[in-house]
Design an enzyme around this catalytic site. Structure first.
Site, mmCIF file in Angstrom:
data_model
loop_
_atom_site.group_PDB
_atom_site.id
_atom_site.type_symbol
_atom_site.label_atom_id
_atom_site.label_comp_id
_atom_site.label_asym_id
_atom_site.label_seq_id
_atom_site.Cartn_x
_atom_site.Cartn_y
_atom_site.Cartn_z
ATOM 1 C CD GLU A 132 18.123 34.106 -15.443
ATOM 2 O OE1 GLU A 132 19.193 33.994 -16.314
ATOM 3 O OE2 GLU A 132 16.969 33.728 -15.686
ATOM 4 C CG HIS B 56 38.821 46.119 -14.246
ATOM 5 N ND1 HIS B 56 38.634 47.174 -14.300
ATOM 6 C CD2 HIS B 56 39.870 46.099 -13.312
ATOM 7 C CE1 HIS B 56 39.135 48.146 -13.487
ATOM 8 N NE2 HIS B 56 40.115 47.468 -12.685
ATOM 9 C CB SER C 288 15.716 26.058 -23.210
ATOM 10 O OG SER C 288 15.435 26.416 -24.591
ATOM 11 C CE LYS D 294 20.367 28.111 -22.507
ATOM 12 N NZ LYS D 294 20.366 28.804 -21.082
#
Length: 463
Positions: free
Chosen positions: A330, A187, A317, A323
């Site tokens: 992805e 969870h 980014s 970043k």
């Protein structure tokens, strides 16, 4: 553009002067300016292989002369070797539901090229798209067969090797990381500890199940509708054509194809394609799980879990310097979403088998092959540019490992669930290591507790 006049059963129309295709292909181009997307090259190549195998079989059965058969085969070989193959097959995916336009596109292109090899004056005739290239065939058995052939070849040549490579890479990496223990999560909340090799080998087991299921489905995709012709009865095909065709196609591809057990089922439905798509969806779901686990473990690096570091592949980014994002997981997750969408379309397509013919065949072919291609390519990248190159941040793993109050689960058999729950709650509330709280709340010594609550030992299970 210079044009020439071509004629079919509906009359005359203009066709580009240098085009290898003829009137029926041009009608389809004119009728279906929908997506500007032709059927995949893998499908077209399979269609050409079918025409070559049919020519061989029909020659053996004395339905075509050796000269005409050889001309058709030479034309097919020329097309398969061409770098510009797809310029000759412009018919849109969204066309007649039987794929007749694409079948005739192949027949016309092959006939044009075959006539360059076939001495019409000596033989007194020309190679005709319908009468010779399509002899003993119908779009209604050719296109379902091409779906099975192309899916089989793409599975064996691309997807299954990619899945095996991904699985093997995960097993190797997991074995190398067997010494690392981390906090397990259910969870998305802290749970009992696991080793990294257990996490990785679980992914590998999922992949192996998918490999096994796809391998089984290959035994279905190698069964072909060819020989059933228009409605499954085999009208206008030699009685021995189907078996001989399958043999010739097997020789051309080095894959064993066979005559379908029931032509009516293979022409009137697309159950095998639907089943294969469903299994491709299962692969996509496995990919999504692996990709998301990697993204979570890589998250941060300061405010997330930060348990692993994925290879930095590109700036993350356009505004935030420094970043770096988990781009391969992805991309893999997006592939999974697309494959699940493809499966929905294929499922609807499979429902469109009205009486003796399914009439969403081109769409089914396109989406099925697209799913196979996407899963093969992304699986390779996931293996090479994410799994193989990731590193473990051991300090982050250990940061919470020994403080995790859930470790008290190991004391249930000794002190009971109720007492263990009290210890866990107190450890959470006071932000203290569970060992320290258990020492205060039980009669167990610190050494006993350190042994009982050793996270690495707990990954082996048992009492």
């Amino acid at each position: 553009m210079k044009m020439r006049i071509e004629k079919d059963s509906m009359g005359e129309l203009d066709v580009p002067e240098n085009a290898l295709y003829g009137a029926q292909t041009q009608r389809a181009i004119n009728n279906f300016p929908i997506s500007d997307e032709p059927l995949p090259e893998a499908f077209i190549r399979s269609l050409i292989l079918i025409k070559a195998a049919a020519a061989r079989a029909n020659e053996s059965l004395e339905c075509l002369t050796p000269e005409m058969s050889k001309a058709i085969q030479n034309a097919c070989e020329e097309l398969l070797a061409a770098d510009d193959l797809m310029q000759h097959f412009p018919v849109d995916v969204f066309q007649t539901g039987s794929g007749t336009s694409s079948n005739m596109n192949a027949n016309e292109v092959i006939a044009t090229l075959a006539n360059a090899y076939y001495c019409s004056e000596a033989n007194g005739s020309v190679v005709n798209p319908n009468d010779h290239v399509n002899y003993g065939q119908s779009s209604n058995d050719v296109i379902p067969s091409a779906i099975h052939v192309s899916a089989t070849l793409e599975l064996t040549g691309h997807l299954l090797p990619a899945l095996v490579h991904l699985k093997d890479t995960i097993v190797e990496k997991g074995t190398a990381l067997a010494g690392y223990t981390k906090t397990g999560r259910t969870h998305l909340m802290d749970a009992m500890p696991v080793r990294l090799d257990q996490t990785f080998h679980a992914w590998a087991a999922q992949l192996q199940d998918n490999i096994d299921n796809l391998t089984y489905l290959e035994s279905k995709t190698t069964q072909l509708a060819q020989g059933g012709t228009a409605v499954g009865t085999g009208i206008n095909a030699h009685p021995e054509f189907a078996e001989l065709f399958a043999k010739e196609l097997s020789n051309l591809t080095n894959v064993t194809f066979s005559k379908g057990k029931n032509f009516f089922a293979l022409i009137g439905s697309q159950d095998t394609a639907v089943a294969l798509s469903g299994q491709l969806k299962a692969v996509a779901v496995t990919y999504m799980k692996i990709a998301n686990d990697l993204r979570w473990m890589n998250s941060g690096p300061l405010a997330g879990l930060g348990e692993i570091s994925l290879q930095a592949l590109q700036p993350g980014s356009s505004i935030m310097p420094g970043k770096v994002n988990p781009v391969i997981p992805e991309a893999t997750a997006m592939v999974a979403a697309q494959v699940i969408g493809n499966d929905a379309a294929i499922t609807i397509g499979g429902q469109s088998g009205n009486f003796e013919l399914n009439v969403m065949l081109p769409m089914i072919a396109k989406n099925l092959l697209n799913s196979i291609k996407l899963l093969a390519n992304s699986g390779q990248l996931l293996a090479d540019n994410a799994i193989a190159t990731l590193t473990v941040n051991e300090d982050k793993l250990n940061e919470a490992l020994h403080r995790n109050p859930i470790l008290v689960t190991a004391l249930n058999p000794i002190i009971g669930y109720g007492k263990a729950a009290e210890i866990a709650k107190k450890a959470y509330k006071e932000g203290r290591p569970v060992v320290d709280v258990a020492k205060e709340e039980t009669e167990l010594s610190r050494d006993e507790l350190l042994s009982l609550l050793d996270p690495a030992k707990l990954t082996h299970g048992g009492l």
